[in-house]
Design a protein around this motif. Structure first.
Motif, short mmCIF file in Angstrom:
data_model
loop_
_atom_site.label_atom_id
_atom_site.label_comp_id
_atom_site.label_asym_id
_atom_site.label_seq_id
_atom_site.Cartn_x
_atom_site.Cartn_y
_atom_site.Cartn_z
N UNK A 223 0.81 -1.21 0.00
CA UNK A 223 0.00 0.00 0.00
C UNK A 223 0.85 1.27 0.00
N UNK A 224 1.84 1.30 0.85
CA UNK A 224 2.58 2.55 1.07
C UNK A 224 3.41 2.94 -0.15
N UNK A 225 3.67 1.99 -1.05
CA UNK A 225 4.42 2.31 -2.27
C UNK A 225 3.51 2.54 -3.46
N UNK A 226 2.20 2.55 -3.23
CA UNK A 226 1.23 2.76 -4.30
C UNK A 226 0.89 4.24 -4.47
N UNK A 227 1.00 4.73 -5.70
CA UNK A 227 0.62 6.12 -5.99
C UNK A 227 -0.85 6.35 -5.71
N UNK A 228 -1.67 5.36 -6.06
CA UNK A 228 -3.11 5.48 -5.82
C UNK A 228 -3.42 5.65 -4.34
N UNK A 229 -2.71 4.91 -3.52
CA UNK A 229 -2.93 4.93 -2.08
C UNK A 229 -2.73 6.34 -1.54
N UNK A 230 -1.66 7.00 -1.99
CA UNK A 230 -1.38 8.36 -1.55
C UNK A 230 -2.34 9.37 -2.19
#
Length: 421
Positions: A223-230
């Motif tokens: 999750x933390x490396x996902x652009x969408x998540x941020x």
């Protein structure tokens, strides 16, 4: 076998619970002029009281979503409603800035898990073509609260004093907590009011891997490396920032900047929230219909989300420069109402990209949204105190641009974890 429709009864119960959650929040805003007069508080003091709530609320977003996934939403939701209802009642006994700040912070901790937990419930209890509509029940309940809140709160305050408001609504919340405990189940197949036909319909197209342990922790590394998540988190920071400016300061703004009396303010303040509720519900219905007709989730979610913020910012600026109270309320109504496109798109998209970990993803999103809630009351109070209400409203309007940019990176057609749907 004729299919039951108990899931929609539960959607109505979700509506009532989120309705109560926002009634409990907006009551402090409506009571602000009376509380300021009784205790000698300034606008900045009241801003810090609002921030105390949002600090506790934001802190519990991610843990609340993870609790719903690990222990089940039934336990998480029931504890949340019970906790915040108790501290709603205790608000009536606040007798100083310190005691009110502590009570409001603990009240916020209780409300924190409710939306991630409810989003988790919707993911598990509704067919993939019904999720946006179900989300609209959750969100519309929240936004109906401020529609009726000002008028009801003013009436109770005039009849029984401001403390009675918190006692009455806190007691009603405890009744809803009891109803949820007895009716909600983590799995619809465990519910005696859901027959096999309805359960099969709910699970149609849903991947359920029963070979894994029921208790799982979200994969934060992915999750933390996902652009969408941020991106979905940061756009919600802006969306909630704008909404919480309305929630925290609309009553006082209408009285100070537009010259409304207490009674007339109670009516005028309801129009923007009524528009938000209506558009949120319609957006959920239309979004599900578009997806069922073959329209991509990108168009149904992302375009709605970005357009809502764009219209909201433009209308809010028009409200800031409006020359009459009537036109001011008109543009405020358009501004807050258009956020209905964005709110519905946000919660539906968090389920799209989060899959079975949508509780964690929506908790993350709502965490950032409520960081906006932490900042909005104090920042708006400071700008209004030093530069006037027009500057405070204009600053809020221009913040929408950042939210629009963030939406461009949200792609609801692409699940963060490819093997979870």
């Amino acid at each position: 076998m004729k299919r039951t429709n108990f899931r929609w009864f539960m959607a109505v119960l979700i509506f009532l619970i989120t309705f109560m959650s926002y009634m409990d929040r907006v009551n402090l805003s409506v009571a602000t002029p009376t509380i300021m007069q009784e205790f000698g508080f300034t606008k900045v003091d009241m801003g810090f009281l609002q921030t105390a709530f949002f600090t506790g609320y934001a802190f519990m977003q991610i843990p609340g979503g993870m609790m719903a996934e690990y222990f089940g939403q039934r336990i998480a939701s029931t504890l949340a409603v019970t906790w915040w209802s108790v501290f709603t009642v205790l608000t009536a006994w606040g007798n100083s800035f310190t005691s009110l700040a502590i009570i409001r912070a603990l009240f916020g901790l209780g409300e924190g898990p409710i939306f991630p937990a409810m989003n988790n419930f919707i993911y598990r209890w509704f067919n993939k073509a019904e999720k946006a509509t179900a989300s609209s029940f959750m969100l519309s309940g929240a936004f109906v609260g401020p529609v009726f809140g000002p008028a009801v709160t003013v009436a109770l305050m005039l009849a029984f004093g401001w403390r009675s408001v918190f006692i009455i609504f806190g007691a009603a919340g405890l009744v809803l907590a009891l109803a949820w405990w007895f009716l909600a189940k983590n799995d619809p197949r465990q519910c005696p009011f859901v027959n096999k036909a309805e359960a099969d319909h709910i699970e149609s197209g849903m991947v359920l891997n029963n070979s894994k342990a029921a208790k799982e922790i979200a994969p934060w590394g992915s999750f933390i490396t996902s652009t969408q998540f941020w991106a979905i988190g940061l756009q919600y920071f802006i969306t909630d920032y704008i909404m919480y400016v309305f929630l925290a300061w609309l009553p006082l703004y209408l009285m100070e900047a537009q010259g409304f009396s207490l009674a007339k303010m109670g009516i005028a303040a309801s129009f923007p929230w009524a528009a938000l509720c209506l558009i949120t519900f319609l957006t959920g219905y239309v979004s599900d219909k578009l997806i069922a007709a073959g329209v991509s989730k990108h168009k149904a979610r992302t375009l709605f989300g970005a357009s809502g913020l764009l219209i909201s910012g433009a209308a809010l600026y028009m409200a800031a420069i409006a020359t009459t109270p009537t036109m001011n309320v008109f543009w405020l109504t358009i501004s807050l109402g258009s956020l209905g496109f964005t709110f519905n798109a946000s919660w539906a998209a968090s389920m799209d990209i989060g899959g079975k970990f949508c509780g964690t993803v929506s908790g993350w999103m709502n965490f950032w949204g409520n960081i906006g809630g932490v900042v909005a009351p104090v920042a708006t109070a400071w700008v209004a105190t030093h530069y006037g209400w027009q500057a405070a409203i204009s600053m809020t309007a221009f913040s929408a641009i950042l939210g629009v940019v963030c939406w461009l990176a949200v792609k609801p057609d692409q699940v963060i974890l490819k093997d979870q749907i």
